[in-house]
Design an enzyme around this catalytic site. Structure first.
Site, PDB file in Angstrom:
ATOM      1  N   CYS A 182       0.960  -1.110   0.203  1.00 36.93           N
ATOM      2  CA  CYS A 182       0.068  -0.146   0.058  1.00 36.93           C
ATOM      3  C   CYS A 182       0.937   1.295   0.066  1.00 36.93           C
ATOM      4  CB  CYS A 182      -0.974  -0.021   1.303  1.00 36.93           C
ATOM      5  SG  CYS A 182      -2.031  -1.139   1.359  1.00 36.93           S
ATOM      6  N   ALA A 183       1.954   1.286   0.453  1.00 38.71           N
ATOM      7  CA  ALA A 183       2.922   2.465   0.668  1.00 38.71           C
ATOM      8  C   ALA A 183       4.261   2.311  -0.129  1.00 38.71           C
ATOM      9  CB  ALA A 183       3.500   2.384   2.211  1.00 38.71           C
TER      10      ALA A 183
END
Length: 215
Positions: A182-183
């Site tokens: 996600c990051a």
């Protein structure tokens, strides 16, 4: 009878709503309609239809309406799907992977800088990967096999490489890289050679293919 973990369907407390979103009903009055063995098939059919189709229709209609104010929709008929893919999701961002450009595009933190030996090893290894493996690397780290226009520099959040903490059970050379998809976050052990880094990275990419990672 049919159940989950030994619990009968009727005792699971399911209603005709999207789990976790009681306001998203699968049918009118779905919040007051319990799932039973008799209507289970209807529930199973309605759940993906609501999540994957009906729930996104308002956003698609809004996008269509906004796009029509910029470009007449009928004029888009002359563009083939393959041409749109080249425009918005081409492999052009996978071509310029020189070590210098990668070091400039990546953000190094928590133990690493762009001058760290392992940072240069990573850039050297990535620059020599075939396009298909580059796609797999990007998918492994970001969840998508293609980069946006502008490549790594255009990723949001920024593509970040950090030092993976050494485990007391295994030295860095034996550990695999891991990611926070996600990051756009790559946790890289402090490898000492390109050979080891390439081997461990390819194993991690292969093992993680088709899965979604938070850590």
């Amino acid at each position: 009878g049919l159940g989950l973990g030994g619990v009968p369907i009727a005792d699971l407390g399911l209603t005709f709503t999207v789990p976790g979103f009681d306001w998203a009903e699968l049918c009118p009055g779905g919040g007051d309609r319990e799932v039973t063995l008799d209507n289970l098939e209807e529930y199973i059919e309605g759940l993906p239809r609501t999540i994957l189709s009906e729930s996104v229709l308002p956003a698609l209609k809004a996008m269509r309406g906004g796009l029509s104010k910029v470009i007449p929709l009928e004029s888009l008929g002359v563009i083939r799907p393959e041409e749109l893919q080249v425009m918005f999701a081409s492999d052009e961002a996978l071509t310029d992977w020189s070590p210098a450009s990668l070091l400039q595009a990546f953000k190094f933190e928590h133990g690493y800088t762009s001058n760290s030996p392992v940072a240069r090893l990573l850039a050297n290894v990535l620059s020599t990967l075939p396009v298909d493996t580059k796609r797999k690397f990007v998918a492994f780290c970001t969840g998508c096999p293609r980069l946006p226009v502008g490549g790594f520099r255009a990723l949001r959040p920024c593509f970040t490489v950090v030092r993976k903490e050494e485990s007391p059970k295994a030295p860095s050379e034996q550990q695999l890289p891991s990611v926070m998809t996600c990051a756009n976050y790559l946790k890289l052990p402090d490898y000492k050679s390109e050979e080891v880094l390439r081997d461990r990275l390819l194993v991690a990419i292969s093992e993680g293919e088709g899965s979604f990672h938070l850590s």
